[in-house]
Scaffold this motif. Structure first.
Motif, PDB file in Angstrom:
ATOM      1  N   VAL A 102       0.972  -1.337  -0.490  1.00 57.69           N
ATOM      2  CA  VAL A 102       0.102  -0.192  -0.054  1.00 57.69           C
ATOM      3  C   VAL A 102       0.869   0.877   0.005  1.00 57.69           C
ATOM      4  CG1 VAL A 102      -1.850   1.565   1.544  1.00 57.69           C
ATOM      5  CG2 VAL A 102      -1.730  -1.024   0.983  1.00 57.69           C
ATOM      6  N   LYS A 103       1.783   1.055   0.597  1.00 58.53           N
ATOM      7  CA  LYS A 103       2.586   2.560   0.263  1.00 58.53           C
ATOM      8  C   LYS A 103       3.266   2.376  -0.143  1.00 58.53           C
ATOM      9  CE  LYS A 103       6.894   4.499   3.796  1.00 58.53           C
ATOM     10  NZ  LYS A 103       7.131   4.135   5.472  1.00 58.53           N
ATOM     11  N   ASP A 104       3.826   1.274  -1.165  1.00 54.84           N
ATOM     12  CA  ASP A 104       4.363   1.984  -2.888  1.00 54.84           C
ATOM     13  C   ASP A 104       3.960   2.520  -3.451  1.00 54.84           C
ATOM     14  OD1 ASP A 104       7.007   1.386  -0.960  1.00 54.84           O
ATOM     15  OD2 ASP A 104       6.686  -1.276  -2.578  1.00 54.84           O
ATOM     16  N   GLU A 105       2.080   1.618  -3.744  1.00 53.16           N
ATOM     17  CA  GLU A 105       1.012   2.361  -4.553  1.00 53.16           C
ATOM     18  C   GLU A 105       0.767   3.656  -4.400  1.00 53.16           C
ATOM     19  OE1 GLU A 105      -0.049   1.114  -7.225  1.00 53.16           O
ATOM     20  OE2 GLU A 105       0.851  -0.444  -6.366  1.00 53.16           O
ATOM     21  N   VAL A 106       0.829   3.802  -2.896  1.00 55.84           N
ATOM     22  CA  VAL A 106       0.434   5.146  -2.613  1.00 55.84           C
ATOM     23  C   VAL A 106       1.319   6.219  -2.931  1.00 55.84           C
ATOM     24  CG1 VAL A 106      -0.074   6.833  -0.964  1.00 55.84           C
ATOM     25  CG2 VAL A 106      -1.143   5.221  -0.639  1.00 55.84           C
ATOM     26  N   LYS A 107       2.948   5.948  -2.782  1.00 55.02           N
ATOM     27  CA  LYS A 107       4.510   6.822  -3.692  1.00 55.02           C
ATOM     28  C   LYS A 107       4.115   6.823  -5.204  1.00 55.02           C
ATOM     29  CE  LYS A 107       7.982   6.268  -1.032  1.00 55.02           C
ATOM     30  NZ  LYS A 107       9.132   5.281  -0.345  1.00 55.02           N
ATOM     31  N   SER A 108       3.870   5.711  -5.853  1.00 56.48           N
ATOM     32  CA  SER A 108       3.940   5.918  -7.590  1.00 56.48           C
ATOM     33  C   SER A 108       2.483   6.724  -7.397  1.00 56.48           C
ATOM     34  CB  SER A 108       3.544   4.206  -7.751  1.00 56.48           C
ATOM     35  OG  SER A 108       3.542   4.363  -8.752  1.00 56.48           O
ATOM     36  N   GLU A 109       1.573   6.795  -7.110  1.00 59.05           N
ATOM     37  CA  GLU A 109       0.501   7.109  -7.213  1.00 59.05           C
ATOM     38  C   GLU A 109       0.857   9.366  -7.171  1.00 59.05           C
ATOM     39  OE1 GLU A 109      -3.260   8.082  -9.184  1.00 59.05           O
ATOM     40  OE2 GLU A 109      -1.862   6.014  -8.954  1.00 59.05           O
ATOM     41  N   PHE A 110       1.542   9.211  -6.087  1.00 55.48           N
ATOM     42  CA  PHE A 110       1.757  10.526  -5.313  1.00 55.48           C
ATOM     43  C   PHE A 110       2.674  10.497  -6.909  1.00 55.48           C
ATOM     44  CE2 PHE A 110       4.587  13.018  -3.806  1.00 55.48           C
ATOM     45  CZ  PHE A 110       3.657  14.525  -3.472  1.00 55.48           C
ATOM     46  N   GLU A 111       3.604  10.190  -7.066  1.00 55.78           N
ATOM     47  CA  GLU A 111       4.101  10.886  -8.248  1.00 55.78           C
ATOM     48  C   GLU A 111       4.261  10.536  -9.673  1.00 55.78           C
ATOM     49  OE1 GLU A 111       7.756  12.019  -7.792  1.00 55.78           O
ATOM     50  OE2 GLU A 111       7.538  11.467  -6.135  1.00 55.78           O
ATOM     51  N   ASN A 112       2.810  10.139  -9.937  1.00 58.35           N
ATOM     52  CA  ASN A 112       2.518  10.149 -11.239  1.00 58.35           C
ATOM     53  C   ASN A 112       1.668  11.370 -11.017  1.00 58.35           C
ATOM     54  OD1 ASN A 112       3.513   7.792 -12.789  1.00 58.35           O
ATOM     55  ND2 ASN A 112       1.250   6.456 -11.500  1.00 58.35           N
ATOM     56  N   LYS A 113       0.685  11.715  -9.802  1.00 56.92           N
ATOM     57  CA  LYS A 113       0.080  13.260 -10.089  1.00 56.92           C
ATOM     58  C   LYS A 113       0.267  14.287 -10.038  1.00 56.92           C
ATOM     59  CE  LYS A 113      -3.718  10.782  -9.695  1.00 56.92           C
ATOM     60  NZ  LYS A 113      -5.159  11.345 -11.147  1.00 56.92           N
ATOM     61  N   ARG A 114       2.010  14.120  -9.286  1.00 59.55           N
ATOM     62  CA  ARG A 114       3.232  14.964  -9.158  1.00 59.55           C
ATOM     63  C   ARG A 114       3.103  15.828 -10.576  1.00 59.55           C
ATOM     64  NH1 ARG A 114       8.150  15.952  -9.100  1.00 59.55           N
ATOM     65  NH2 ARG A 114       8.653  14.061  -9.014  1.00 59.55           N
ATOM     66  N   VAL A 115       3.403  15.120 -11.492  1.00 61.27           N
ATOM     67  CA  VAL A 115       3.822  15.565 -12.991  1.00 61.27           C
ATOM     68  C   VAL A 115       2.998  16.688 -12.884  1.00 61.27           C
ATOM     69  CG1 VAL A 115       4.875  14.459 -14.606  1.00 61.27           C
ATOM     70  CG2 VAL A 115       5.618  13.116 -12.562  1.00 61.27           C
ATOM     71  N   ILE A 116       1.623  16.379 -12.903  1.00 59.19           N
ATOM     72  CA  ILE A 116       0.875  17.279 -13.073  1.00 59.19           C
ATOM     73  C   ILE A 116       0.739  17.849 -13.568  1.00 59.19           C
ATOM     74  CG2 ILE A 116      -1.836  17.055 -13.945  1.00 59.19           C
ATOM     75  CD1 ILE A 116      -1.804  13.921 -13.674  1.00 59.19           C
ATOM     76  N   PHE A 117       0.482  18.855 -12.073  1.00 58.90           N
ATOM     77  CA  PHE A 117       0.362  20.132 -11.069  1.00 58.90           C
ATOM     78  C   PHE A 117       1.899  20.206 -11.695  1.00 58.90           C
ATOM     79  CE2 PHE A 117      -2.021  17.379  -8.418  1.00 58.90           C
ATOM     80  CZ  PHE A 117      -3.249  17.941  -8.525  1.00 58.90           C
ATOM     81  N   ALA A 118       1.772  21.602 -11.858  1.00 61.72           N
ATOM     82  CA  ALA A 118       2.621  22.785 -12.136  1.00 61.72           C
ATOM     83  C   ALA A 118       3.182  23.231 -10.921  1.00 61.72           C
ATOM     84  CB  ALA A 118       2.374  24.555 -13.488  1.00 61.72           C
ATOM     85  N   THR A 119       4.123  23.930 -10.007  1.00 61.30           N
ATOM     86  CA  THR A 119       4.843  24.376  -9.317  1.00 61.30           C
ATOM     87  C   THR A 119       4.831  25.798  -9.333  1.00 61.30           C
ATOM     88  OG1 THR A 119       7.265  24.566  -9.740  1.00 61.30           O
ATOM     89  CG2 THR A 119       6.193  22.176  -8.363  1.00 61.30           C
ATOM     90  N   LYS A 120       5.478  27.195  -8.133  1.00 61.71           N
ATOM     91  CA  LYS A 120       5.400  28.279  -8.947  1.00 61.71           C
ATOM     92  C   LYS A 120       6.222  28.580  -9.333  1.00 61.71           C
ATOM     93  CE  LYS A 120       3.315  29.882  -4.315  1.00 61.71           C
ATOM     94  NZ  LYS A 120       3.691  30.714  -3.027  1.00 61.71           N
ATOM     95  N   GLU A 121       7.545  27.431  -9.471  1.00 57.85           N
ATOM     96  CA  GLU A 121       8.932  26.977  -9.678  1.00 57.85           C
ATOM     97  C   GLU A 121       7.845  27.383 -11.902  1.00 57.85           C
ATOM     98  OE1 GLU A 121      12.488  25.152 -10.575  1.00 57.85           O
ATOM     99  OE2 GLU A 121      11.985  25.367  -9.048  1.00 57.85           O
ATOM    100  N   ASP A 122       7.360  26.414 -11.943  1.00 56.85           N
ATOM    101  CA  ASP A 122       7.117  25.847 -13.720  1.00 56.85           C
ATOM    102  C   ASP A 122       6.666  27.564 -14.094  1.00 56.85           C
ATOM    103  OD1 ASP A 122       8.475  23.127 -13.244  1.00 56.85           O
ATOM    104  OD2 ASP A 122       5.608  22.843 -12.309  1.00 56.85           O
ATOM    105  N   ILE A 123       5.347  28.367 -13.159  1.00 51.75           N
ATOM    106  CA  ILE A 123       4.778  29.574 -13.479  1.00 51.75           C
ATOM    107  C   ILE A 123       5.667  30.409 -14.148  1.00 51.75           C
ATOM    108  CG2 ILE A 123       3.229  31.110 -13.110  1.00 51.75           C
ATOM    109  CD1 ILE A 123       1.528  28.153 -11.513  1.00 51.75           C
ATOM    110  N   ALA A 124       6.653  30.812 -13.170  1.00 53.35           N
ATOM    111  CA  ALA A 124       7.672  31.805 -13.449  1.00 53.35           C
ATOM    112  C   ALA A 124       7.918  31.573 -15.088  1.00 53.35           C
ATOM    113  CB  ALA A 124       8.624  32.523 -11.817  1.00 53.35           C
TER     114      ALA A 124
END
Length: 91
Positions: A28-50
């Motif tokens: 479960v921990k590995d799956e949550v970490k994997s899913e988080f990494e997949n979703k994290r790629v989608i979101f833009a950070t403040k640095e990306d926006i700048a």
């Protein structure tokens, strides 16, 4: 209600046994970490926006220069054509 990792492990351990609880918890921990990494790629950070804003400003500057240069070349072509027509008519 918040459950810590230790509490979750203890609950699973009491229901499944230590080895099975450890396997399930690790999975479960590995799956949550994997899913988080997949979703994290989608979101833009403040640095990306700048960086995107800087890139857009740079493109806008280059586009303005290109438009100015094309306009200048068109003006020179029209002026040359008008001079050529006038020269042809005077001969």
């Amino acid at each position: 209600m918040s459950v810590t990792e230790n509490q979750l492990f203890q609950i699973l351990k009491s229901k499944l046994g230590e080895k099975e609880a450890e396997k399930l918890f690790s999975f479960v921990k590995d799956e949550v970490k994997s899913e988080f990494e997949n979703k994290r790629v989608i979101f833009a950070t403040k640095e990306d926006i700048a960086n995107t804003k800087e890139y857009i400003l740079q493109l806008r500057s280059e586009l303005s220069k290109s438009i100015y240069l094309v306009g200048l070349i068109q003006f020179l072509a029209i002026a040359g054509a008008v001079i050529g027509i006038i020269n042809f008519m005077l001969r």
